[in-house]
Scaffold this active site. Structure first.
Site, short mmCIF file in Angstrom:
data_model
loop_
_atom_site.label_atom_id
_atom_site.label_comp_id
_atom_site.label_asym_id
_atom_site.label_seq_id
_atom_site.Cartn_x
_atom_site.Cartn_y
_atom_site.Cartn_z
CG PHE A 201 13.24 -42.24 -33.09
CD1 PHE A 201 11.87 -42.42 -33.01
CD2 PHE A 201 13.73 -40.95 -33.28
CE1 PHE A 201 11.00 -41.36 -33.10
CE2 PHE A 201 12.87 -39.87 -33.38
CZ PHE A 201 11.50 -40.07 -33.30
CB ILE A 202 11.87 -45.46 -38.11
CG1 ILE A 202 12.74 -46.71 -38.04
CG2 ILE A 202 11.56 -45.10 -39.57
CD1 ILE A 202 12.10 -47.95 -38.62
CG HIS A 207 1.29 -45.67 -35.89
ND1 HIS A 207 1.51 -45.62 -34.53
CD2 HIS A 207 0.78 -46.91 -36.11
CE1 HIS A 207 1.13 -46.76 -33.97
NE2 HIS A 207 0.68 -47.55 -34.92
CD GLU A 274 -0.23 -50.65 -33.52
OE1 GLU A 274 0.48 -49.64 -33.50
OE2 GLU A 274 -1.28 -50.76 -32.85
CG ASN A 289 -1.94 -53.63 -30.61
OD1 ASN A 289 -1.38 -53.69 -29.52
ND2 ASN A 289 -1.76 -52.64 -31.45
NE ARG A 291 -5.08 -53.66 -27.01
CZ ARG A 291 -5.06 -52.54 -27.72
NH1 ARG A 291 -6.11 -52.23 -28.47
NH2 ARG A 291 -4.02 -51.72 -27.70
CB VAL A 294 -9.55 -47.20 -29.61
CG1 VAL A 294 -10.50 -46.01 -29.51
CG2 VAL A 294 -9.03 -47.60 -28.23
#
Length: 435
Positions: A201-202, A207, A274, A289, A291, A294
Site C-alpha cells: 500500500f503506497i 493515481h 496504471e 488495462n 480495453r 471510461v
C-alpha cells in the site's frame, strides 16, 4: 476496413461507438436486454437484436447469444466497449473461432496481460518500477507470510477486479486473516474468479494512468497521462489531463518508457498503463488495462485524436498514421462522471453546450434509469487553453446540466471542483477521505 460492427454493450459507451462507426461509414448492430428495448443505442444503430432478460448474465454477459446475433446479422467484428465482456479471454477466443474480429487484444494476450504477476514481470523487464506484491495466493496462511515480507499495510486485490471492486485495505495480520476468505468469496461472486493477490500500500499517492495506442506494425504512441486521483471507494469521479502533479520532465520520461514497454510486449490496440505516483516523485506500475477506459474522452479532447476510431482501425490491421512528435498536450481537459443515486424516469433533461464542452450520455427525456446496470449516466468533458479556464468551464457546465426525475451527484461534483485543494492541483488519493 469492416463494413459492419456489432456493439456488445449498452449505455453511453454503446452510443459513443455507434457514432464513431457512423462517421467511418460502418454499419452498426446494437444488442439489448429487455430492459433496454427503448434505449438510445438501440435507436441509433442500423440494426438491433434482443439478447435476453434485464440481468447482465442473461444478456450483456451471455457470450453465446452475442455471437449468435453477430453471425445472424453478418457482423465482421464486435466492439465490447468497457466492462461486461471487454476483458473476457473466453469471449475473445469465441469470436476468433467464429471468424469474427474482437476489437481488442487476442485471447492469449488478454490472459497474459491480465495476470497481475506476469504483467508486472514484463513491465519490470521493460524498465518500469513495479509495486511490490505477490502472485495469486492459495491460502490465508500464504497471504500472511507474504504480507509479513512486504510490510503492512497491504492491499488485497481480486485478480479479475475492475471498476474499483474487489479491493480491500488491510493494516494488520488479524484483519488479513478475516479479509482473505471474504475477498475470495466476493471476487468469485462478482467476477466468477476467486483469485486474489497482495500489493504494498503506497500512501499518500496520486493515481496516474498513461494512454497508449499501438498497431500490428510495431508502432506505439503515447497520448499522455490522466490524473484519476479523485475517487470514492475506489470509483473514479473526476479525471484530468495533463496531471497537475506531473512535471514536464516526468511526463517526457513516462511517455518514453511506456511506449517502449508496450512495444516490447507486442501489444496492439488502445491500452492504459496504471501507476501510483508517490510523494517522492516515483512512479510505481500497478497494472495494464487492455480495453477502452471510461475516461478515454479526456485524452481525446486534449489531443484531438479519436481513440474509438483508432481502436477499430488497428483491429482491422491499419497502421497508425501519426508519430509521437505529432501528439500535442497543450491546454487542459477535465471530466466529471455524472452518476445516478436513484432509479426512475427522466422528466426533463438539459445538456450544457458551448465551445469544447462535451456530454457523453445515453439519456433522452423519458429514459427509465434501471437498477440492473452501472450508475453512470454520462460524462461531462471540457477543454480549455489553461487549467484555470477549464475549471471555470466545468463549473459552468455542471451548473447548466439539468437531470430531473432521478437523484444524481451533480451537486457533489460542483463542490469537488470548487474545493481549494482541487483548484490548486494539490490533491491525491486522500482527497475524498471524510467526505
Amino acid at each position: 476496413m469492416f463494413s459492419k460492427i456489432l456493439i456488445a454493450n449498452r449505455g453511453e459507451i454503446a452510443v459513443r461507438i455507434i457514432r464513431a462507426c457512423k462517421e467511418m461509414g460502418i454499419s452498426t448492430v446494437a444488442v439489448f436486454s429487455q430492459a433496454d428495448r427503448d434505449a438510445l443505442h438501440v435507436a441509433l444503430a442500423d440494426e438491433s437484436c434482443c439478447i435476453g432478460g434485464p440481468a447482465p448474465v442473461d444478456s450483456y454477459l451471455n457470450e453465446e447469444r452475442i455471437i449468435s446475433a453477430a453471425l445472424a446479422c453478418g457482423a465482421q467484428a464486435i466492439h465490447p466497449g468497457y466492462g461486461f465482456l471487454s476483458e473476457n479471454a473466453y469471449f475473445a477466443q469465441l469470436c476468433r473461432k467464429n471468424g469474427i474480429v474482437f476489437i481488442g487484444p487476442c485471447a492469449a494476450d488478454m490472459e497474459r496481460l491480465s495476470d497481475k504477476a506476469q504483467i508486472k514481470a514484463l513491465m519490470q523487464k521493460a524498465g518500469l518500477q513495479v509495486i511490490p506484491g505477490t502472485a495469486v495466493l492459495q491460502s490465508a496462511g500464504q497471504a500472511l507470510e507474504a504480507a509479513g515480507k512486504i510490510g503492512y499495510p497491504v492491499m488485497l486485490k481480486a485478480r479479475s477486479g475492475g471498476g474499483g471492486r474487489g479491493i480491500r485495505l488491510v493494516r494488520t495480520p488479524g484483519e488479513l486473516q478475516q479479509a482473505f476468505p471474504l475477498a475470495v468469496a466476493e471476487s468469485e461472486s462478482a467476477f466468477g474468479d476467486g483469485a486474489v493477490y497482495l500489493e504494498k500500500f503506497i500512501y499518500p499517492a496520486r493515481h496516474i494512468e498513461v494512454q497508449i495506442l499501438a498497431d500490428e506494425a510495431g508502432n506505439a504512441v503515447c497520448l499522455g497521462e490522466r490524473d484519476c486521483s479523485v475517487q470514492l471507494r475506489h470509483q473514479k469521479l473526476i479525471e484530468e489531463s495533463p496531471s497537475p502533479g506531473v512535471s514536464d520532465a516526468q511526463r517526457r520520461m513516462l511517455m518514453r518508457l511506456t511506449a517502449k514497454a508496450v512495444q516490447s510486449i507486442g501489444y496492439v490496440g488502445a491500452g492504459t498503463l496504471e501507476f501510483l505516483l508517490d510523494k517522492a516523485g516515483e512512479f510505481w506500475f500497478m497494472e495494464m488495462n487492455v480495453r477502452l477506459q471510461v475516461e478515454h474522452a479526456v485524452t481525446e479532447m486534449l489531443t484531438n485524436i479519436d481513440l474509438v476510431k483508432w481502436q477499430i482501425r488497428t483491429a482491422a490491421g491499419i497502421p497508425i498514421r501519426f508519430a509521437q512528435e505529432d501528439v500535442h498536450l497543450n491546454g487542459c481537459a477535465l471530466e466529471c462522471r455524472v452518476n445516478a443515486r436513484s432509479t426512475g424516469r427522466l422528466r426533463m433533461l438539459h445538456i450544457p453546450g458551448g465551445p469544447f464542452v462535451r456530454f457523453d450520455t445515453y439519456l433522452v427525456q423519458g429514459t427509465q434509469i434501471s437498477p440492473y446496470y452501472d450508475a453512470l449516466l454520462g460524462k461531462i468533458i471540457v477543454y480549455a487553453g489553461t487549467r484555470e479556464e477549464a475549471l471555470r468551464k466545468m463549473k459552468a457546465a455542471l451548473c447548466e446540466l439539468v437531470i430531473d426525475g432521478v437523484e444524481t451527484n451533480i451537486e457533489q461534483l460542483l463542490s469537488l471542483v470548487s474545493d481549494e485543494r482541487f483548484m490548486t492541483g494539490q490533491y491525491d488519493l486522500t482527497f475524498m477521505e471524510g467526505r
